[in-house]
Motif scaffolding. Structure first.
Motif, short mmCIF file in Angstrom:
data_model
loop_
_atom_site.label_atom_id
_atom_site.label_comp_id
_atom_site.label_asym_id
_atom_site.label_seq_id
_atom_site.Cartn_x
_atom_site.Cartn_y
_atom_site.Cartn_z
N MET A 1 10.74 24.35 12.26
CA MET A 1 10.59 24.23 13.58
C MET A 1 10.51 24.37 14.29
N ALA A 2 10.38 24.42 15.59
CA ALA A 2 9.95 25.34 17.24
C ALA A 2 10.87 24.16 17.90
N PRO A 3 11.60 24.66 18.63
CA PRO A 3 11.68 22.99 19.80
C PRO A 3 10.62 22.76 20.46
N ILE A 4 10.78 21.55 20.62
CA ILE A 4 9.78 20.31 21.36
C ILE A 4 10.05 21.32 22.85
N GLN A 5 9.54 21.05 23.84
CA GLN A 5 9.74 21.17 24.92
C GLN A 5 9.26 20.65 25.91
N LYS A 6 10.18 20.30 26.73
CA LYS A 6 10.21 19.76 28.14
C LYS A 6 10.83 19.65 29.12
N GLU A 7 10.43 19.33 30.57
CA GLU A 7 11.28 19.37 31.96
C GLU A 7 11.61 18.70 32.22
N CYS A 8 12.09 18.38 33.28
CA CYS A 8 12.46 17.56 33.96
C CYS A 8 13.34 17.68 35.52
N ASP A 9 13.26 16.52 36.41
CA ASP A 9 13.60 16.87 37.57
C ASP A 9 16.13 16.89 37.58
N TYR A 10 15.84 16.12 37.02
CA TYR A 10 17.46 15.65 36.93
C TYR A 10 17.72 15.61 35.05
N LEU A 11 19.26 16.51 34.69
CA LEU A 11 19.52 16.18 33.26
C LEU A 11 20.72 15.98 33.01
N VAL A 12 20.86 14.67 32.94
CA VAL A 12 22.66 14.55 32.64
C VAL A 12 23.05 14.57 31.25
N LEU A 13 24.22 15.07 31.59
CA LEU A 13 24.43 15.92 30.23
C LEU A 13 25.90 14.67 30.22
N GLY A 14 25.35 14.02 29.02
CA GLY A 14 26.80 12.76 29.02
C GLY A 14 26.80 11.20 29.29
N GLY A 15 26.75 10.28 28.20
CA GLY A 15 26.29 8.73 28.33
C GLY A 15 27.25 7.74 28.74
N GLY A 16 28.31 8.40 29.65
CA GLY A 16 29.49 7.69 30.23
C GLY A 16 29.13 7.05 31.83
N SER A 17 29.60 6.16 32.18
CA SER A 17 29.74 4.71 33.33
C SER A 17 28.60 6.14 34.09
N GLY A 18 29.75 7.30 35.19
CA GLY A 18 29.25 7.86 35.93
C GLY A 18 27.78 8.45 35.42
N GLY A 19 27.79 9.43 34.27
CA GLY A 19 25.98 9.77 34.59
C GLY A 19 25.25 8.95 34.19
#
Length: 467
Positions: A1-19
């Motif tokens: 199955m092909a990946p779902i496509q999304k777009e965004c202004d800001y992608l944050v990698l990491g769910g820690g307090s800073g991100g």
């Protein structure tokens, strides 16, 4: 199955307090379409295996000290009906952390930040593929990307059997209190965990490579904590190295080591490695972006959290700023969003005079330069040091052998005696430092300290009456 496509202004990698702080501000205050990705539990190291469960455990250790050493001199007679319930305490602590995980997710929803739980890998400098828990894939094309994936504790690769030990992460997974433990490390994590074990009744051996630990702290702090830990019955192994860990069965391990006294072995329930942390970059495929790393594998950033790639930013433990502190990451994340989406072109975190504490026994607080750093920067002729060591009134009712010291040092520079360093050790140092940290950030001088009327009787009054 092909990946779902999304777009965004800001992608944050990491769910820690800073991100998460950066993502939430970008979305809630500035209307940016933000997506946050985390492969583990929300809240990062601090919430799950760091500050939060550490402070709760430190509280338990402080209560143990009070019950066993401090209440009787004040006239109380308390008889415990059983030993410390390590397993029950651990379960309750875990439940608290789980509630925090839920609060973090709720806050993301409230601030309209889309959250994806899965593993992120770069496909190209603008596209990240997220493999979700159900193995489906999402490709996200982002205008701006923040790498805030944090780090993980190290296990030594040159010691036979090192995998038989645990790290600071494993400390919070212990279901049973060790009777005897070897903690290896010289930084604040090692010092804190050794102190907690010792206060809770575990026979504790602390191994460190050089003649002193907490080597980035002021010499006064190093010396006082070492003396105090010895007084409390901890076994210190300076100038030590480890060569092997053996499994003896029944949960026991044999640690082979060398220290100032020569070669030896130690049979323990637990070996805990607290020898530093590394950036969590192994699976991110960051190299495809061209982002540069330093010689220790951290992402190189400037004062504005910029990497060498225009649209990629980094903060927290994964970057090279050297402050592995949650409030630092939060502050840097919020200022980054102010700059990227709020039109505040000069927004950045000032990394000078950041207060930090060590939840040792007793507590340590530090901000600004150490005495050696101040002398190197300003020259010894331009430095004036005020310091004192005393016994807090709290210990006045106790026998001499049970009295814990308090020690303060104020380092001043120039004719105006601007305070460029403050180092404190003793009860409530963490709380005391927060207020003084504001004053020093504002550029306080020794005269400013002197003009503040003392609050009596307190330990902190000594900071405004130093001669």
């Amino acid at each position: 199955m092909a990946p779902i496509q999304k777009e965004c202004d800001y992608l944050v990698l990491g769910g820690g307090s800073g991100g998460l702080a950066s993502a939430r501000r970008a979305s809630a205050m500035y209307g940016a379409k933000a997506i946050a990705v985390e492969v583990d539990r929300l809240g990062g190291t601090c919430v799950n295996v760091g500050c939060v469960p550490k402070k709760i455990t430190w509280n338990a250790a402080a209560i143990a000290e009070m019950l066993h050493k401090e209440v009787k001199p004040y006239g109380f007679s308390i008889q415990e009906t059983g030993p410390f319930d390590w397993e029950g305490f651990t379960t309750k602590r875990e439940n608290y952390v789980k509630r925090l995980n839920g609060i973090y997710e709720k806050n993301l929803n409230n601030d309209k930040v889309e959250f994806l739980h899965g593993l992120a890998t770069f496909q190209d400098p603008h596209t990240v593929r997220v493999t979700l828990d159900d193995k489906s894939e999402v490709d996200i094309k982002a205008k701006k990307i923040l790498v805030a994936v944090g780090g993980h504790p190290n296990i030594p690769s040159n010691i036979q059997g090192s995998e038989l030990g645990i790290t600071s992460d494993g400390f919070f997974e212990l279901r049973k209190q060790p009777k005897k433990v070897a903690v290896v490390g010289a930084g604040y994590i090692a010092i804190e965990m050794a102190g907690m074990f010792n206060a809770l009744g575990t026979e504790t051996h602390l191994f460190y490579r050089h003649d002193k630990f907490l080597r980035t702290f002021d010499p006064m702090i190093q010396d006082k904590i070492a003396t105090e830990y010895q007084r409390q019955g901890m076994h210190l192994h300076a100038n030590s190295s480890q060569s092997k860990v053996e499994d003896l069965g029944n949960g026991l391990k044999k640690l082979h080591y060398k220290d100032s006294n020569g070669e030896g072995t130690l049979d323990v329930d637990t070996v805990l490695w607290a020898i530093g942390r590394s950036p969590e970059l192994e699976k991110l495929n960051l190299e495809i972006t061209g982002v540069k790393l330093n010689d220790k594998g951290h992402i190189i950033v400037d004062d504005y959290q910029n990497t060498n790639i225009d649209h990629i930013y980094s903060l927290g433990d994964v970057c090279d700023k050297g402050f592995e502190l949650t409030p630092v990451a939060i502050a840097a994340g919020r200022r980054l969003s102010d700059r990227l989406f709020g039109g505040k072109s000069d927004a950045k975190l000032a990394y000078e005079n950041i207060p930090s504490v060590v939840f040792a026994h007793p507590e340590v607080g530090s901000t600004g330069l150490t005495e050696p750093e101040a002398r190197e920067k300003y020259g010894s002729d331009n430095i004036k040091v005020y310091q004192t060591s005393f016994i807090d009134m709290y210990y006045s009712m106790m026998e001499q052998e049970d009295k814990s010291p308090t020690a303060y040092k104020v380092i001043c520079a120039g004719k105006e005696e601007k305070v460029v360093g403050l180092h404190i050790l003793g009860r409530s140092s963490a709380e005391i430092l927060q207020g003084f940290g504001v004053a020093i950030k504002m550029g306080a001088t020794k005269a400013d300290f002197d003009r503040c009327v003392a609050i009596h009787p307190t330990a902190a009054e000594e900071l405004v009456t130093l001669k």
